[in-house]
Structure formats: structure tokens, C-alpha cells
Design a protein around this motif. Structure first.
Motif, PDB file in Angstrom:
ATOM      1  N   LEU A 113       0.829  -1.201   0.000  1.00 22.46           N
ATOM      2  CA  LEU A 113       0.000   0.000   0.000  1.00 22.46           C
ATOM      3  C   LEU A 113       0.865   1.254   0.000  1.00 22.46           C
ATOM      4  N   THR A 114       0.314   2.320  -0.528  1.00 16.07           N
ATOM      5  CA  THR A 114       0.920   3.644  -0.393  1.00 16.07           C
ATOM      6  C   THR A 114      -0.135   4.590   0.159  1.00 16.07           C
ATOM      7  N   GLY A 115       0.329   5.596   0.898  1.00 13.06           N
ATOM      8  CA  GLY A 115      -0.602   6.590   1.441  1.00 13.06           C
ATOM      9  C   GLY A 115      -1.367   6.128   2.653  1.00 13.06           C
ATOM     10  N   ALA A 116      -0.922   5.033   3.283  1.00 10.53           N
ATOM     11  CA  ALA A 116      -1.620   4.515   4.467  1.00 10.53           C
ATOM     12  C   ALA A 116      -0.687   4.521   5.670  1.00 10.53           C
ATOM     13  N   ALA A 117       0.197   5.519   5.721  1.00 13.09           N
ATOM     14  CA  ALA A 117       1.205   5.589   6.784  1.00 13.09           C
ATOM     15  C   ALA A 117       0.562   5.446   8.163  1.00 13.09           C
ATOM     16  N   PRO A 118       1.221   4.721   9.100  1.00 17.38           N
ATOM     17  CA  PRO A 118       2.543   4.109   8.947  1.00 17.38           C
ATOM     18  C   PRO A 118       2.518   2.729   8.294  1.00 17.38           C
ATOM     19  N   ALA A 119       1.337   2.211   7.966  1.00 11.36           N
ATOM     20  CA  ALA A 119       1.252   0.897   7.342  1.00 11.36           C
ATOM     21  C   ALA A 119       1.722   0.963   5.892  1.00 11.36           C
ATOM     22  N   THR A 120       2.385  -0.092   5.443  1.00 12.60           N
ATOM     23  CA  THR A 120       2.820  -0.154   4.056  1.00 12.60           C
ATOM     24  C   THR A 120       2.260  -1.357   3.318  1.00 12.60           C
ATOM     25  N   ARG A 121       1.501  -2.189   4.035  1.00 13.54           N
ATOM     26  CA  ARG A 121       0.859  -3.357   3.424  1.00 13.54           C
ATOM     27  C   ARG A 121      -0.335  -3.752   4.275  1.00 13.54           C
ATOM     28  N   VAL A 122      -1.178  -4.614   3.733  1.00 14.48           N
ATOM     29  CA  VAL A 122      -2.451  -4.940   4.368  1.00 14.48           C
ATOM     30  C   VAL A 122      -2.262  -5.555   5.753  1.00 14.48           C
ATOM     31  N   HIS A 123      -1.331  -6.492   5.910  1.00 11.55           N
ATOM     32  CA  HIS A 123      -1.158  -7.132   7.215  1.00 11.55           C
ATOM     33  C   HIS A 123      -0.858  -6.130   8.316  1.00 11.55           C
ATOM     34  N   GLU A 124      -0.153  -5.067   7.987  1.00 13.91           N
ATOM     35  CA  GLU A 124       0.173  -4.071   9.004  1.00 13.91           C
ATOM     36  C   GLU A 124      -1.061  -3.306   9.471  1.00 13.91           C
ATOM     37  N   LEU A 125      -2.105  -3.269   8.648  1.00 16.10           N
ATOM     38  CA  LEU A 125      -3.349  -2.625   9.058  1.00 16.10           C
ATOM     39  C   LEU A 125      -4.064  -3.423  10.138  1.00 16.10           C
ATOM     40  N   LEU A 126      -3.716  -4.709  10.269  1.00 15.53           N
ATOM     41  CA  LEU A 126      -4.418  -5.603  11.186  1.00 15.53           C
ATOM     42  C   LEU A 126      -3.705  -5.796  12.516  1.00 15.53           C
TER      43      LEU A 126
END
Length: 508
Positions: free
Chosen positions: A406-419
Motif C-alpha cells: 500500500l501507499t498513502g496509508a502511513a505508517p502501514a505499508t501493506r495490508v497485514h500491518e493494518l491488522l
């Protein structure tokens, strides 16, 4: 029926009791603590036994650990395993549609040790020498009698039995367990070897059975032997002399094995709990499904049980969702347990000695060399293709969310980090998130971009990236849409999985 419940004096209280501090119980406790739920782990052992029946975790379980930020703790203690198998027939997994198309070798003892440290740090105490000896439940909760050196009673809103195939909780809750009897006898041990095999022995079939040997760590080996002309004869503790003799009978050599760390017997006896829930008592892991230990599916399935149950139990205890949400745990996970039993029975059959099985294995190996068969079977064994029923008809709905960059979802850079926070996520990929008023107190709304126009979904093929999707805390997609700003079906999905709209946000 309930067993041996003896009313006592003082009753201690918590929100959830987890019986069994193995991988399944530990992950469940981690999920509950991540949601702020009080939980205590009880285990009949006096401490870690040092046994490591399972030897690793597979791709979907690796994803689950990654979703919660646990993978970084495990990696220093693991090594990648770049080949899978079905009944000892090798199966390449390098092209599987996941960020982790491989297994991770780690002893169960090491895994349990790491998880215990994590859940203890989160405030979930592990009480050793604390066997469940009886229980009684009513409409408001369940009261557990605990034996050991400090007999006591504990009352909780829910009890989850993660205490294995011979655990007490299932029987005490009156839940039946049906299946098939053992047709073979197996033994395994972690040993040192004076002259180990030059190469990893995946599965070598012999006239009397089969055996395998692989290195767990420098100088220490996991050795396993199976006799298909024997069934379990006794319930006494196995000895090293017995193990070494049986290994030599089958393999014709014992590789100079010595200094065993532990020894265990197993069989292909297969049982599935008739129900995964009885009121306020639930089952997970080996307490719910018992089977031949092919490919470590027991540990992996148990961890995935816990990932499915944890967030649902937390939502009910918080008052965000009705108690009926817990019924979806059985409807989603029991068919998975039945499928695991089915494929382990098939693997037992393919391992039997004799020319008829030789012919069957040759034909099966030829089929497994084709991508279509390899993907279909491999995705099933790894649970990467698992799709739960949903009210949404989008082709992504029910599947696990791929770990897209992902981009623009700081600080997450991928879907798993959102969870990481163990909360549901409404992910918008087109700058126009659908409205979720009334649920923002219990989910995260994220706007981001992804470079992948097409997502590779195991079992479903290539699917165009959606405009928005609703991801459950366990990583499965509850709802998705291809149209910008479209919210058709979203309210239904939010209500079904995360409870009714908050009162202060009810539409006028």
C-alpha cells in the motif's frame, strides 16, 4: 454431562478461561488481550514439558502471525522450508499466491515458549499445575473447578477448551467426539545421531512401514517411524529402547541415535467434536479435532481456530455484537476440521506398504506434478484457499485478504500491518470511502492506494482490485465493492460481523 464438580468456597473471576497453554490456547489469549479482554490460561502440566510434536508452521499460519506483529519474534528461531508434501510425495510451493510461499521450521516447544512470553507480557497469566477437574455453567457464565497443588474455583463468562484430544473440557461440557479407530502405530523422538543420513529423509517407505529423519537444528534430529501392521497396544510411557527397536525394524538402521530429548507414540485415530460450542463452553485445536499428524496440520489448524474465535469472543464480551456471533465459529471452523481429517485419512492410505499402494502413489505423483492439481491440493492443505460464507456476492468476499503493498496509508505499508491492532478495517483504494457512521468506534477506516490492479487469490484465480473492502480482524474479507462510494450491502455486513450501529449514530 458435567463431571466431578465439587462446590467450594471463594470463587475467583475473569472474563475468559482458556484451558491449555499450547499454541492454540496462547494465540487465543493473545487475541483476547489485544482486544482488552481479561483472560487466564490454565494448564494441567507443571511446566513446559519440552516435547515438540509439531515441527513448524505453514503459509496461512505465518500470515496470521504476521498480521499481529508476532512473526518478527519467531524468525530468529526458525528456518524456511521450501517444499511441501502429501503423504511424503514432494510438492513445490514457491509459486503459491502469498508473501510466504513456504513453511517455517520451529519446534513446538520453542514456539510455545515465545508465545508464553508474549501473552504474559500482555497480562494473560499462565497458571501451571492447574488441571480443569469439573465445570458448571448457567445462563450468565461458567464456573470451573481447578485441581493441582492449589485447588480453587474460577468463574468466567466463557471457557475455551484448548486442552488437547485427551483434555477434560470437551467431556465435561457433554460434547461427543466421533470418528474412526487407529489402523497404524507411529513413534517419534528428537535425538542426536552418530552417523545421520546425508540428506533429509522426507518419507521412505519400507516393507513394514515408513520412516523419516530431518535436522531440527545442528546436531539434533527429528526421527519418526510408522508400522502399518500394528495399532496402539498399551498406554504406558514409551521408552527409547522401544523406539530405537521399532525404527530399526522398519528402516534397517538407527543412524546411531542416542540422547533422546523426548519420545511419543501416535496413530491415525481420527475424531471430530460433534459441536464446537455448548453454551458458554467452546473448543479449539486438538480438543475439537484429532487426526494423523500429516504435515503439522493440527497445530496450524488450531492456531487458525483461535484466530477465528478470538475477535468474535472479544466483540461479544465488549457488548458490540450479540452472543449469536459465536455460532459462526462452529459453522466456519468445523467444516475445516472435517476437511483436515479427510485429507489425513487419505495420506495414511497412501503411505501403506505394498505394490497396490506403490501403483497408486506413482499415479498420484504424476498428477501432483501438474500445476492445476498441485495448486488445488496445496492451497487446501495450507488453508490459503479457505473461503467463508458471507452475505456479499463479490468474488473476493469470504477469502483471506492478500497482503498487498500500500501507499498513502502511513505508517502501514501493506495490508497485514493494518491488522496489527486486531480491529476490523474498512479499506478504501479510490479516495472515496463508503460511509461507516455508527461503527467507527470499533473499526479503522483507511484510505490508501495499491499498485496491483489484479489480485491473485488462491482457489479463485486473478480478481481485479476492488474500490473498497471490509476486512475482519482475522484477515478474511467480509464485504467488497468495485464501484466508487458504493455502500450496498455494507450495513448488512457491518451489522452481521460487528454488531448493530452505535446508538449515538442511529439514522434519524
Amino acid at each position: 454431562m458435567n463431571i466431578a464438580y465439587q462446590p467450594g468456597a471463594e470463587v475467583r473471576r475473569t472474563e475468559v478461561i482458556v484451558a491449555g497453554a499450547g499454541p492454540t490456547g496462547s494465540i487465543l489469549a493473545h487475541e483476547l488481550r489485544a482486544a482488552g479482554i481479561d483472560v487466564v490460561l490454565l494448564d494441567a502440566l507443571t511446566g513446559r514439558a519440552g516435547q515438540s510434536r509439531a515441527g513448524g508452521i505453514g503459509p496461512r499460519t505465518i500470515e496470521i502471525f504476521d498480521q499481529r506483529g508476532l512473526l518478527e519474534l519467531l524468525l530468529p528461531r526458525t528456518r524456511e522450508v521450501r517444499v511441501g508434501h502429501f503423504a511424503g510425495i514432494r510438492m513445490d510451493t514457491d509459486d503459491f499466491a502469498t508473501r510466504y510461499p513456504h513453511g517455517l521450521a520451529i519446534t513446538q516447544n520453542d514456539l510455545e515458549d515465545l508465545l508464553e512470553r508474549r501473552v504474559t507480557a500482555l497480562g494473560a497469566p499462565v497458571r501451571w499445575d492447574s488441571p480443569v477437574t469439573g465445570l458448571r455453567q448457567d445462563t450468565d457464565g461458567v464456573e470451573v473447578e481447578v485441581g493441582g497443588s492449589e485447588p480453587r474455583r474460577i468463574r468466567a463468562a466463557y471457557l475455551v477448551g484448548c486442552d488437547g484430544g485427551r483434555g477434560v473440557v470437551r467431556a465435561a461440557a457433554g460434547i461427543g467426539c466421533t470418528g474412526t479407530e487407529a489402523t497404524m502405530l507411529g513413534m517419534l523422538s528428537d535425538v542426536e545421531m552418530s552417523y545421520p543420513p546425508e540428506e533429509f529423509v522426507l518419507t521412505r517407505r519400507c516393507p513394514l512401514g515408513d520412516f523419516s529423519v530431518f535436522e531440527l537444528e545442528p546436531g539434533r534430529f527429528r526421527a519418526m517411524v510408522q508400522r502399518h501392521d500394528r495399532t496402539p497396544e498399551r498406554d504406558t510411557a514409551p521408552t527409547f529402547d522401544e523406539f530405537r527397536a521399532r525404527f530399526r525394524d522398519v528402516a534397517g538402521i538407527d543412524y546411531g541415535m542416542h540422547s533422546p530429548r523426548w519420545i511419543s507414540r501416535f496413530s491415525d485415530a481420527t475424531r471430530l467434536a460433534d459441536h464446537y460450542r455448548a453454551g458458554r463452553v467452546l473448543l479449539a485445536g486438538d480438543a475439537a479435532h484429532i487426526h494423523y499428524p500429516a504435515g503439522g496440520q493440527g497445530l496450524n489448524t488450531g492456531v487458525q481456530d483461535a484466530a477465528n474465535l478470538g475477535w468474535k469472543l472479544a466483540a461479544v464480551l465488549r457488548g458490540n455484537a450479540p452472543d449469536t456471533l459465536l455460532d459462526t465459529y462452529e459453522s466456519e471452523r468445523r467444516p475445516v476440521g472435517a476437511q483436515v481429517l479427510h485429507n489425513t485419512r487419505a495420506q495414511t492410505a497412501l503411505l501403506r506398504p505394498g505394490p497396490h499402494t506403490d501403483a497408486l502413489r506413482e499415479i498420484f505423483a504424476d498428477l501432483l506434478a501438474t500445476d492445476e492439481v498441485r495448486h488445488r491440493l496445496g492451497y487446501r492443505l495450507t488453508a490459503l484457499d479457505l473461503r467463508y460464507d458471507t452475505t456479499c456476492d463479490h468474488p473476493l468476499a469470504g477469502h483471506r485478504a492478500p497482503d498487498i503493498d500500500l501507499t498513502g496509508a502511513a505508517p502501514a505499508t501493506r495490508v497485514h500491518e493494518l491488522l496489527r491492532a486486531a480491529r476490523p478495517v474498512l479499506l478504501s483504494l479510490d479516495r472515496n470511502p463508503p460511509p461507516a457512521d455508527g461503527w467507527t468506534d470499533r473499526l479503522d477506516v483507511v484510505e490508501a492506494r495499491c499498485a496491483s490492479a489484479v489480485w491473485a487469490i488462491p482457489g479463485a484465480g486473478d480478481i481485479p482490485a476492488p474500490a473498497a473492502l471490509l476486512i475482519r480482524p482475522d484477515g478474511h474479507i467480509a464485504w467488497a465493492t468495485d464501484e466508487s462510494g458504493d455502500d450496498r450491502g455494507l450495513t448488512e455486513a457491518l451489522t452481521m460481523w460487528f454488531g448493530p450501529r452505535s446508538r449515538r449514530h442511529r439514522p434519524r
